[in-house]
Design an enzyme around this catalytic site. Structure first.
Site, PDB file in Angstrom:
ATOM      1  N   HIS A   1     122.093 140.325  18.159  1.00  0.00           N
ATOM      2  CA  HIS A   1     123.021 141.034  17.059  1.00  0.00           C
ATOM      3  C   HIS A   1     122.612 142.353  17.016  1.00  0.00           C
ATOM      4  CE1 HIS A   1     119.194 140.863  15.063  1.00  0.00           C
ATOM      5  NE2 HIS A   1     119.424 141.703  14.162  1.00  0.00           N
TER       6      HIS A   1
ATOM      7  N   ASP B   1     119.179 134.363  19.860  1.00  0.00           N
ATOM      8  CA  ASP B   1     119.727 135.652  19.543  1.00  0.00           C
ATOM      9  C   ASP B   1     119.298 137.124  20.620  1.00  0.00           C
ATOM     10  OD1 ASP B   1     120.718 137.874  18.142  1.00  0.00           O
ATOM     11  OD2 ASP B   1     119.839 136.801  16.275  1.00  0.00           O
TER      12      ASP B   1
ATOM     13  N   SER C   1     114.405 143.544  14.841  1.00  0.00           N
ATOM     14  CA  SER C   1     115.087 142.745  15.463  1.00  0.00           C
ATOM     15  C   SER C   1     115.034 142.863  16.660  1.00  0.00           C
ATOM     16  CB  SER C   1     115.884 143.288  14.881  1.00  0.00           C
ATOM     17  OG  SER C   1     116.664 142.206  14.048  1.00  0.00           O
TER      18      SER C   1
HETATM   19  N1  ARG Z   1     118.901 138.203   9.138  1.00  0.00           N
HETATM   20  C1  ARG Z   1     118.297 139.414  10.169  1.00  0.00           C
HETATM   21  C2  ARG Z   1     118.163 141.025   9.988  1.00  0.00           C
HETATM   22  O1  ARG Z   1     118.284 141.303   8.748  1.00  0.00           O
HETATM   23  C3  ARG Z   1     119.679 138.404  11.290  1.00  0.00           C
HETATM   24  C4  ARG Z   1     120.826 139.573  10.988  1.00  0.00           C
HETATM   25  C5  ARG Z   1     122.212 139.779  11.885  1.00  0.00           C
HETATM   26  N2  ARG Z   1     122.783 137.573  11.912  1.00  0.00           N
HETATM   27  C6  ARG Z   1     123.466 137.574  10.494  1.00  0.00           C
HETATM   28  N3  ARG Z   1     124.457 135.806  10.782  1.00  0.00           N
HETATM   29  N4  ARG Z   1     124.519 138.341  10.023  1.00  0.00           N
HETATM   30  O2  ARG Z   1     119.254 141.372  10.615  1.00  0.00           O
HETATM   31  N1  GLU Z   2     117.542 140.875  11.285  1.00  0.00           N
HETATM   32  C1  GLU Z   2     116.672 142.490  10.945  1.00  0.00           C
HETATM   33  C2  GLU Z   2     116.639 143.457  12.217  1.00  0.00           C
HETATM   34  O1  GLU Z   2     118.004 143.643  12.042  1.00  0.00           O
HETATM   35  C3  GLU Z   2     114.823 141.667  11.661  1.00  0.00           C
HETATM   36  C4  GLU Z   2     114.679 140.641  10.015  1.00  0.00           C
HETATM   37  C5  GLU Z   2     113.667 140.911   9.588  1.00  0.00           C
HETATM   38  O2  GLU Z   2     114.608 141.607   8.127  1.00  0.00           O
HETATM   39  O3  GLU Z   2     112.621 140.553   8.923  1.00  0.00           O
HETATM   40  O4  GLU Z   2     115.688 144.182  12.202  1.00  0.00           O
END
Ligand code: ARG
Ligand code: GLU
Length: 723
Positions: free
Chosen positions: A82, A218, A650
């Site tokens: 991502h 991922d 991430s």
């Molecule tokens: N929750 C993770 C973050 O905050 C992954 C986000 C990307 N994935 C998604 N399904 N939107 O970045």
């Molecule tokens: N998915 C988040 C990012 O892109 C990390 C997840 C979090 O917020 O801990 O940085």
């Protein structure tokens, strides 16, 4: 009296378990002993060192907001799928859909340049607090203080020793009580090496986002290129792979409950030292406003996406972005409540006040802080609420009004600088139009507009826009009528009309824009915001910031026995914890690890979130896992631990006790997303993809095993116990 505060003695040490995003240069002083006692087998020196290669040399900020790490001596970089997604999408075409199908470069020649991508490494960190705060006194007016600091920082930036290819960045820490300087180098020739198909790299998509148990692969891979001397350079065919001072060896040993782990990366933003009043405001005002508007916008988008596959493709990225924040904030509200964040803050503040009152000097310096902060936070609350509804309903989730805002600036430019200035700006606006219309359906935007403007009108004050919007809706027999009216008369929803308009003479463009109903509507709401809400926030927020800075300093003095880590601010940090499951609810216990069987349990053929490639099914059926299997024959996919992470982490490497790579951080568990405000070791877990799954996908699934040749794999002889 004594007895009442006894629980606190237990709370403070417990709070420290797993909590903290520590500055690498202070690890030796602040954490090394603790880390070793928890299982670390290397020393702080191995993590951060200026005189010899250390692990920090393998860690970079990837693009603007993620982390990446080098896993070979030839600059091979690993990050999340991502995180690489935007680039991979831009490099894709109809013939080569790397997002859908994945990609593996078979040789250096097949690595695809990814313009715009950067990797920033930290050369060194310095505590520059004394110089930054030179000639700054406690009694100075805030504005004078800031301008003195700006002068100091400017001087520091100019005089800091650096190589020509390095940059200097200075950031405030502990709410402005300390300053640290970072000398960095940013590589800008990155090339795309490989990624799994989305059905692996995005498996579970929005439904599984922020959720454990998780089964997403991922990850994506790039390579960092440098000039002949190993320094950053613009893209050039004769650039060479970057040879870092250190790259991460990869462990095939796997993880077990209780194992020591570290996450090294660039966490974005946390607020761990707010008052209870401020946390209450987040959970009762800010988060709910955002969730309410997005709830509506998401439901409407979803309705269209389900009916029309073309709309689904167009809106999938917007939907995911909107849903990511929405889901996190819902988790945050619930977590703060379930894990009694406000009660804990109250207890902490009671102890703070008790200690302050016992000491005449503290009392004189800090006695007023908490009451005054509480007053100010209450005073600003209606404006914060107004701002949140304005931004969520009129800007962030409203394409029509966002575009109106942008076009309205053309009118401003014409008025302030005249026609000649305008020509270039109109050209720029016209260039941006393709991007806007590429994934735009007016019928979706119109329905979202109607839905969220109603929420806006019902939640903001009369003269902050509510009266106006209600009146307009009344005139058009409701919000849908209002949306119909504006969308059918504005030039914005219609690409052809818009292009036609922008090709006209500048004065004509301005004249038409002035009358455009979307722009008139936007300007009315924007003026209400800038006249009624913004000035009050600009008056109160600096006062709050000032007191928060003092409160932060006071906490560090009053709780001398406690170790304070600075809130995240997108700078390099290390956090450590241990592999562990958790119990999200009564009678429910989550294990620490998922495996490929779990992917197949979730498999829904043809589904956009839960489909699985045939080849993966075949490998699963054959149990063809090679050296990546657990001792009991399963293929690990994800695992969780108590590391304290946030957005920006991430792509960060998860390291074992010896500093070997064991996984790739990519998310947190939903019940623990409150950790940005209130880390609780009982429930806060970071989610990582197991590096064995990454290697399995590259090797067995992708057939790109040659990429492993440049990595350094480590496997100890000792047999691990079975689960
Ligand atoms: N929750 C993770 C973050 O905050 C992954 C986000 C990307 N994935 C998604 N399904 N939107 O970045
Ligand atoms: N998915 C988040 C990012 O892109 C990390 C997840 C979090 O917020 O801990 O940085």
């Amino acid at each position: 009296m004594k007895k009442l505060f006894l629980p606190l003695l237990f709370i403070i040490p417990v709070l420290l378990q797993g909590q903290g995003m520590w500055l690498p240069l202070l690890l030796e002083k602040q954490n090394e002993k603790d880390m070793k006692s928890k299982g670390m087998k290397i020393s702080a020196d191995d993590l951060y060192n200026l005189n010899k290669p250390s692990i920090k040399d393998a860690i970079c900020m990837f693009g603007g907001g993620c982390t990446g790490e080098l896993i070979s001596g030839d600059g091979l970089l690993l990050t999340n799928h991502h995180c690489g997604f935007g680039s991979i999408q831009r490099l894709s075409s109809l013939e080569h859909n790397y997002v859908e199908d994945g990609y593996w470069a078979k040789s250096r020649d097949e690595e695809i340049p990814a313009p715009g991508l950067t990797a920033t490494f930290v050369s060194r960190i310095e505590d520059v607090t004394a110089l930054a705060l030179q000639n700054v006194s406690e009694t100075m007016a805030e504005a004078d203080r800031q301008s003195q600091i700006d002068k100091n920082l400017d001087l520091l930036r100019r005089t800091t020793k650096r190589e020509k290819w390095e940059d200097v960045m200075i950031r405030p820490f502990y709410d402005g009580n300390q300053y640290f300087l970072f000398v960095t180098k940013t590589y800008r020739d990155l090339r795309f090496v490989g990624a799994p198909p989305s059905s692996i790299g995005k498996f579970g998509a929005d439904t599984d986002n922020w959720v454990w148990p998780r089964h997403t692969g991922d990850f994506s891979m790039f390579r960092v290129y440098a000039d002949k001397d190993g320094h950053p350079a613009d893209y050039a065919t004769d650039n060479e792979p970057y040879h870092p001072a250190h790259f991460l060896p990869i462990s095939l040993n796997g993880v077990e409950t209780g194992d020591f782990t570290m996450v090294y990366g660039f966490p974005g933003r946390t607020n761990e030292y707010l008052t209870g009043a401020a946390v209450k405001q987040v959970s009762e005002v800010v988060d709910p406003a955002r969730v309410e508007v997005r709830d509506k916008a998401l439901k409407i988008m979803d309705g269209f996406m389900r009916k029309d596959p073309a709309i689904k493709i167009a809106y999938i990225a917007k939907f995911a972005g909107t849903a990511n924040g929405w889901k996190k904030w819902i988790g945050e509200i619930q977590g703060l409540k379930t894990y009694k964040a406000l009660e804990k803050k109250a207890e902490y503040e009671a102890e703070f006040s008790r200690r302050v009152n016992e000491n005449a000097d503290y009392k004189y310096r800090y006695g007023n802080l908490l009451p005054r902060l509480q007053e100010l936070i209450q005073e600003i609350e209606p404006y914060i609420k107004g701002r949140e509804y304005f931004y969520e309903a009129c800007v962030r989730n409203n394409d029509l009004l966002s575009k109106a805002a942008e076009l309205s600036k053309l009118i401003d430019i014409f008025e302030s600088s005249g026609e000649t200035m305008l020509v270039g700006k109109i050209e720029d606006a016209s260039k941006r139009m393709d991007g806007f219309y590429k994934d735009y359906y007016p019928e979706v935007d119109k329905a979202v507009f109607a839905g969220i403007m109603e929420i806006f009108a019902n939640n903001t004050k009369g003269d902050w826009g509510a009266d106006y919007v209600k009146e307009q809706a009344g005139n058009r027999s409701g919000y849908e009528g209002l949306a119909d009216y504006i969308f059918s008369r504005s030039v914005i929803p219609d690409k052809v009309k818009m292009q036609e308009l922008l090709s006209k003479a500048p004065t004509e463009v301005v004249e038409k824009l002035r009358k455009d109903p979307a722009i008139v509507f936007w300007n009315t709401l924007y003026n209400a915001y800038t006249n009624q809400i913004q000035p009050k926030i600009q008056e109160l927020q600096p006062q709050i910031d000032l007191l928060q800075r003092k409160y932060m300093a006071a906490q560090m003095v009053v709780f001398k026995e406690k170790k304070f880590f600075p809130d995240a601010n997108s700078t390099l940090r290390l956090t450590y914890g241990k592999v562990n499951g958790y119990s999200p609810r009564d009678a429910l216990q989550y294990e620490f690890q998922t495996d490929l069987d779990g992917v197949m349990e979730k498999y829904i053929p043809g589904d956009y979130e839960f489909d699985v490639p045939q080849k993966l099914i075949d490998l699963w059926k054959a149990k063809d896992y090679g050296q990546y299997a657990t001792p009991d024959g399963r293929l690990p996919v994800g695992f969780i631990a108590t590391n304290h992470t946030t957005g920006g982490n991430s792509g960060s490497p998860a390291l074992d006790a010896k500093g070997n790579l064991i996984g790739l951080n990519f998310d947190r568990v939903w019940e623990g997303t409150m950790s940005d405000l209130n880390y609780d070791p009982a429930i806060c877990r970071n989610i990582m993809v197991d590096v064995r799954y990454v290697l399995f996908i590259i090797d067995k699934f992708g057939g790109a095993g040659y990429l492993l040749d440049e990595m350094k794999l480590v496997k100890s002889k000792k047999k691990r116990r079975k689960r």
